[in-house]
Each structure stands twice: as structure tokens, then as C-alpha cells.
Design a protein around this motif. Structure first.
Motif, PDB file in Angstrom:
ATOM      1  N   ILE A  65       0.834  -1.205   0.000  1.00 57.64           N
ATOM      2  CA  ILE A  65       0.000   0.000   0.000  1.00 57.64           C
ATOM      3  C   ILE A  65       0.866   1.252   0.000  1.00 57.64           C
ATOM      4  O   ILE A  65       0.593   2.221  -0.730  1.00 57.64           O
ATOM      5  CB  ILE A  65      -0.950  -0.023   1.214  1.00 57.64           C
ATOM      6  CG1 ILE A  65      -2.038  -1.058   0.990  1.00 57.64           C
ATOM      7  CG2 ILE A  65      -1.554   1.352   1.464  1.00 57.64           C
ATOM      8  CD1 ILE A  65      -2.977  -1.220   2.141  1.00 57.64           C
ATOM      9  N   PHE A  66       1.925   1.255   0.788  1.00 56.27           N
ATOM     10  CA  PHE A  66       2.810   2.422   0.819  1.00 56.27           C
ATOM     11  C   PHE A  66       3.516   2.607  -0.523  1.00 56.27           C
ATOM     12  O   PHE A  66       3.708   3.742  -0.979  1.00 56.27           O
ATOM     13  CB  PHE A  66       3.832   2.290   1.953  1.00 56.27           C
ATOM     14  CG  PHE A  66       3.375   2.892   3.235  1.00 56.27           C
ATOM     15  CD1 PHE A  66       3.862   4.117   3.656  1.00 56.27           C
ATOM     16  CD2 PHE A  66       2.442   2.247   4.032  1.00 56.27           C
ATOM     17  CE1 PHE A  66       3.436   4.683   4.841  1.00 56.27           C
ATOM     18  CE2 PHE A  66       2.000   2.809   5.214  1.00 56.27           C
ATOM     19  CZ  PHE A  66       2.500   4.031   5.623  1.00 56.27           C
ATOM     20  N   LEU A  67       3.902   1.505  -1.166  1.00 52.09           N
ATOM     21  CA  LEU A  67       4.568   1.600  -2.463  1.00 52.09           C
ATOM     22  C   LEU A  67       3.621   2.159  -3.522  1.00 52.09           C
ATOM     23  O   LEU A  67       3.983   3.076  -4.271  1.00 52.09           O
ATOM     24  CB  LEU A  67       5.080   0.218  -2.876  1.00 52.09           C
ATOM     25  CG  LEU A  67       5.768   0.140  -4.244  1.00 52.09           C
ATOM     26  CD1 LEU A  67       7.012   1.024  -4.262  1.00 52.09           C
ATOM     27  CD2 LEU A  67       6.124  -1.307  -4.586  1.00 52.09           C
ATOM     28  N   VAL A  68       2.409   1.628  -3.570  1.00 55.79           N
ATOM     29  CA  VAL A  68       1.424   2.130  -4.543  1.00 55.79           C
ATOM     30  C   VAL A  68       1.079   3.593  -4.261  1.00 55.79           C
ATOM     31  O   VAL A  68       0.987   4.413  -5.177  1.00 55.79           O
ATOM     32  CB  VAL A  68       0.154   1.252  -4.509  1.00 55.79           C
ATOM     33  CG1 VAL A  68      -0.953   1.863  -5.374  1.00 55.79           C
ATOM     34  CG2 VAL A  68       0.471  -0.159  -4.978  1.00 55.79           C
ATOM     35  N   GLY A  69       0.910   3.924  -2.981  1.00 52.56           N
ATOM     36  CA  GLY A  69       0.612   5.312  -2.624  1.00 52.56           C
ATOM     37  C   GLY A  69       1.735   6.256  -3.011  1.00 52.56           C
ATOM     38  O   GLY A  69       1.485   7.353  -3.524  1.00 52.56           O
ATOM     39  N   ALA A  70       2.987   5.832  -2.788  1.00 55.73           N
ATOM     40  CA  ALA A  70       4.129   6.681  -3.159  1.00 55.73           C
ATOM     41  C   ALA A  70       4.209   6.875  -4.666  1.00 55.73           C
ATOM     42  O   ALA A  70       4.484   7.982  -5.150  1.00 55.73           O
ATOM     43  CB  ALA A  70       5.422   6.062  -2.631  1.00 55.73           C
ATOM     44  N   LEU A  73       1.416   9.259  -5.723  1.00 52.37           N
ATOM     45  CA  LEU A  73       1.767  10.615  -5.315  1.00 52.37           C
ATOM     46  C   LEU A  73       2.840  11.196  -6.224  1.00 52.37           C
ATOM     47  O   LEU A  73       2.759  12.362  -6.631  1.00 52.37           O
ATOM     48  CB  LEU A  73       2.251  10.600  -3.864  1.00 52.37           C
ATOM     49  CG  LEU A  73       2.636  11.954  -3.257  1.00 52.37           C
ATOM     50  CD1 LEU A  73       1.436  12.893  -3.237  1.00 52.37           C
ATOM     51  CD2 LEU A  73       3.196  11.769  -1.856  1.00 52.37           C
ATOM     52  N   LEU A  74       3.842  10.372  -6.577  1.00 52.34           N
ATOM     53  CA  LEU A  74       4.915  10.846  -7.451  1.00 52.34           C
ATOM     54  C   LEU A  74       4.387  11.201  -8.836  1.00 52.34           C
ATOM     55  O   LEU A  74       4.722  12.255  -9.387  1.00 52.34           O
ATOM     56  CB  LEU A  74       5.999   9.770  -7.555  1.00 52.34           C
ATOM     57  CG  LEU A  74       7.215  10.116  -8.416  1.00 52.34           C
ATOM     58  CD1 LEU A  74       7.943  11.324  -7.837  1.00 52.34           C
ATOM     59  CD2 LEU A  74       8.151   8.915  -8.519  1.00 52.34           C
ATOM     60  N   VAL A  75       3.541  10.327  -9.397  1.00 52.49           N
ATOM     61  CA  VAL A  75       2.966  10.602 -10.719  1.00 52.49           C
ATOM     62  C   VAL A  75       2.101  11.852 -10.671  1.00 52.49           C
ATOM     63  O   VAL A  75       2.145  12.710 -11.578  1.00 52.49           O
ATOM     64  CB  VAL A  75       2.147   9.388 -11.203  1.00 52.49           C
ATOM     65  CG1 VAL A  75       1.366   9.734 -12.468  1.00 52.49           C
ATOM     66  CG2 VAL A  75       3.060   8.204 -11.466  1.00 52.49           C
ATOM     67  N   GLY A  76       1.294  11.983  -9.608  1.00 51.01           N
ATOM     68  CA  GLY A  76       0.451  13.171  -9.483  1.00 51.01           C
ATOM     69  C   GLY A  76       1.264  14.446  -9.376  1.00 51.01           C
ATOM     70  O   GLY A  76       0.933  15.470  -9.985  1.00 51.01           O
ATOM     71  N   LEU A  77       2.345  14.392  -8.582  1.00 49.31           N
ATOM     72  CA  LEU A  77       3.184  15.579  -8.434  1.00 49.31           C
ATOM     73  C   LEU A  77       3.859  15.953  -9.747  1.00 49.31           C
ATOM     74  O   LEU A  77       3.919  17.128 -10.118  1.00 49.31           O
ATOM     75  CB  LEU A  77       4.240  15.335  -7.348  1.00 49.31           C
ATOM     76  CG  LEU A  77       3.720  15.253  -5.905  1.00 49.31           C
ATOM     77  CD1 LEU A  77       4.862  14.923  -4.953  1.00 49.31           C
ATOM     78  CD2 LEU A  77       3.046  16.555  -5.492  1.00 49.31           C
ATOM     79  N   PRO A 163       5.147   8.975   7.710  1.00 47.65           N
ATOM     80  CA  PRO A 163       5.055   7.651   7.085  1.00 47.65           C
ATOM     81  C   PRO A 163       5.605   6.533   7.967  1.00 47.65           C
ATOM     82  O   PRO A 163       5.106   5.399   7.918  1.00 47.65           O
ATOM     83  CB  PRO A 163       5.886   7.808   5.796  1.00 47.65           C
ATOM     84  CG  PRO A 163       6.756   8.984   6.027  1.00 47.65           C
ATOM     85  CD  PRO A 163       5.995   9.888   6.925  1.00 47.65           C
ATOM     86  N   VAL A 164       6.627   6.818   8.774  1.00 43.80           N
ATOM     87  CA  VAL A 164       7.188   5.789   9.656  1.00 43.80           C
ATOM     88  C   VAL A 164       6.153   5.363  10.697  1.00 43.80           C
ATOM     89  O   VAL A 164       5.903   4.163  10.907  1.00 43.80           O
ATOM     90  CB  VAL A 164       8.469   6.308  10.336  1.00 43.80           C
ATOM     91  CG1 VAL A 164       9.001   5.274  11.323  1.00 43.80           C
ATOM     92  CG2 VAL A 164       9.522   6.661   9.302  1.00 43.80           C
TER      93      VAL A 164
END
Length: 366
Positions: A65-70, A73-77, A163-164
């Protein structure tokens, strides 16, 4: 003797809770990453649980989930940041033009129509004076920050901790819930667990649904404002959608910014009707489609109660109070319903010869 011991235990529990609240109040400046991390873990825990049921451990599910979310977020940014920077710069340039319009059109019209003498020079001097004061305050604040560096360090650390904290809470969520349940009084555990489950159902559906509504509003406003030709439509639309977590604030600020930007861009009143049409359509879609499908009637608060809850939360706890006003209200509604049912079953509500009504019986409120 037993009664005295029980009373002493209750007093100790009450004092302990009051002490925890007092400590939390003094630790508010450093609690932000823990609050945000807890909210993230709470929102995505059901998804990790589903993955766990399909054979993916909570550690791998949380990592996925964290990988997909990152990645999202990166693509959106990458896709949005250039557009947002360009349109935000345009939006900032709108306000000096708005001041020129006020000086050249609005003030002469007021002088001629109302008969009140407004002097452009005095207005300019007042704005310049306050602008210099605001600029000096900002400069002093920046110099203090740069001199100590503590505020920047704390802000960066908080951002990195989120995130941690969210990862570990999300991975160990069932264990955290189990530990909390073990600390509950055994004679109250059934009632407390039932209330927690009902609160969780209402609160979880509301938070996840409200997040989806915010995204849907932002996309709707951005597309609509762009289609009518507003060259800052994406920036204003996304801002209005993201701010819509505070009821009515997103619409009010979005309409105000879009009307100003469109009037400066088109130099005409007719395009303002298109702006109102976009936000009107957005409100219709939110009322008819987004809210019923994504949120439903989870809280069911009256609009006046919603406004009061948001204002009270902001007054008591600032930004986080505004952010958490409605979720906290959802939990309080569940507790209030339980308290009302308990009261309606008590001898203080009923006559001595009247049998107790089953919980949820409508006759109790007649």
C-alpha cells in the motif's frame, strides 16, 4: 468496604484520564505526526486486513500500500506541479489588477452613487502601510527561523516521521486494538466493544467517503473551470476540493477566487455566470451523487450543528480541531445514542410501574 474500594478505583481512573489529557495538551506541538499517522493507519487498515485474508501478510500488505501510494503521489506531483505553479503565479498576479479595478471603477462608482467620499490616495496609503507591517512581521519571522533553525528542523522531522509512524501502526493495528481491549474493565468490555464497533463503522465510512468526496469535488471544479476558459481553473478547483473537508468553506473560497480571477481575465460580468454555474453543478453532484454514494448519511447532523461543531473545534484546538470536528462528532453521536437508551431504560425516565422498553423502541421518545 467494597463500595469504598470501587469508588476509589473510579477516582483513580478519572484522575489518570485527566492526567493523560493534561499531558496530551502540553505535548500538542509534537503530536501532529502521531495524529496524522494514526489517521492514515485507521483509513487503510481494512484494506490491509482484506489482503491478509487473501494470504498476504500485514507486513507485505502495508509495504504494498505504501509503495502504490508513493507511486501515485509521485505521478500526481510530476503531472500537476508544473500546472499548479504556473496557475498559482497567475492567480497571485490577479490581486494587484483587482486593486487597480477597485481604484479605477469601484471607488468612482461608490462616490457617484452613494455620495460617500472615498479617496484613492488614502486607500493606497492604508494598504501600503499594512503591507509594510505584514512584510516586516514575515521578515522577522523568517529571520528568527533562519537564526535558530529549530522550527524548520521540527517541521522536517514531523514530515519524515508521519510515514514511519503510519507504517508501524498499520502493520500492527490488530495488535494495538487487542492491547487496548485487554485494558478494558471485564464487566464493561462487551458494551465498550459494541460501542467501538459502531463508532468504527460510522467513523471509517465517513472518513474514507469524505476523502473520496474531496477528490471528486476537486476534479469536478477543475474540469468545469477549465472548460469555461478560466486559465487558473486547475489551481482554484483543486484548492476548493481539498478545502471542502471543512463544510461550506471549499465552495465559498472557490467561488470567491474563481469570480475574481474570471473577472480580471475576461473584464466582463457575463462569464461570472459560468463560474457560478460550475460551482452550482458541483454542489448538485456533491448532494445527489458524491455524498449519498461515497459517504451516505453516516453522521446525519443538522447543517447548523455541523457549522457549530467546526467552529467549536477550531476555537478549542485550532487547525486540528477543524479537521477532526466532524469525526469526533460522529463518535459523540454514537455515545450519545447509547447514553439516551440507557437513560430511557432507567427508573429516572420511566414511572415505577412502567416496564422498561427494549433499546431502540420509538415509543421511548414519544
Amino acid at each position: 468496604m467494597t463500595t469504598r474500594a470501587s469508588a476509589a478505583t473510579r477516582w483513580m481512573i478519572g484522575i489518570g484520564l485527566a492526567g493523560l489529557l493534561l499531558v496530551a495538551y502540553f505535548l500538542l506541538p509534537i503530536l501532529s505526526p502521531f495524529v496524522v499517522g494514526f489517521i492514515i493507519a485507521y483509513l487503510f487498515s481494512p484494506l490491509v486486513t482484506r489482503l491478509d485474508r487473501h494470504g498476504i501478510s500485514r507486513t507485505w500488505g502495508t509495504s504494498l500500500i505504501f509503495l502504490v501510494g508513493a507511486l501515485l503521489l509521485l505521478v500526481g506531483l510530476i503531472a500537476l506541479i508544473p500546472v499548479l505553479i504556473e496557475q498559482t503565479a497567475r492567480l497571485v498576479r490577479v490581486f494587484p489588477q483587482l486593486l487597480d479595478i477597485v481604484q479605477q471603477r469601484v471607488i468612482p462608482w461608490v462616490n457617484q452613487t452613494v455620495g460617500v467620499e472615498l479617496h484613492v490616495g488614502q486607500l493606497r496609503d492604508l494598504l501600503v502601510k499594512h503591507g509594510e507591517a505584514i512584510g516586516k512581521m514575515l521578515a522577522d519571522g523568517l529571520s528568527n527561523v533562519s537564526a535558530t533553525g529549530a522550527a524548520v528542523f521540527v517541521a522536517v522531522m514531523n514530515l519524515l516521521l508521519i510515514p514511519v509512524i503510519a507504517f508501524y501502526l498499520l502493520r500492527d493495528w490488530p495488535r494495538v486494538v487487542e492491547r487496548v481491549e485487554e485494558m478494558l474493565p471485564r464487566h464493561r468490555v462487551v458494551t465498550v466493544v459494541e460501542l467501538a464497533r459502531e463508532s468504527d463503522r460510522m467513523l471509517g465510512n465517513f472518513l474514507r467517503g469524505q476523502l473520496a468526496v474531496m477528490i471528486a469535488n476537486g476534479v469536478t471544479y477543475s474540469i468545469g473551470l477549465t472548460l469555461i476558459g478560466l486559465n487558473t481553473g486547475v489551481a482554484i478547483g483543486l484548492f476548493a476540493g481539498l478545502v471542502s473537508f471543512v463544510p461550506y468553506l471549499g465552495t465559498i473560497t472557490g467561488v470567491a477566487l474563481a469570480l475574481i480571477a474570471m473577472y480580471i481575465q475576461a473584464d466582463s460580468l457575463w462569464p461570472l455566470l459560468l463560474v457560478l454555474g460550475v460551482f452550482g453543478l458541483g454542489q448538485v453532484l456533491e448532494t445527489v451523487a458524491w455524498q449519498p454514494r461515497l459517504v451516505g448519511n453516516e453522521i446525519g447532523m443538522h447543517p447548523v450543528a455541523v457549522i457549530f461543531a467546526v467552529m467549536a473545534g477550531g476555537q478549542l484546538f485550532g487547525f486540528f480541531g477543524i479537521l477532526l470536528a466532524l469525526p469526533v462528532s460522529a463518535v459523540l453521536i454514537v455515545l450519545g445514542k447509547h447514553a439516551l437508551e440507557s437513560y430511557q431504560q432507567s427508573r429516572y425516565y420511566r414511572a415505577d410501574n412502567e416496564p422498561a422498553l427494549p433499546p431502540g423502541d420509538d415509543r421511548a421518545g414519544d
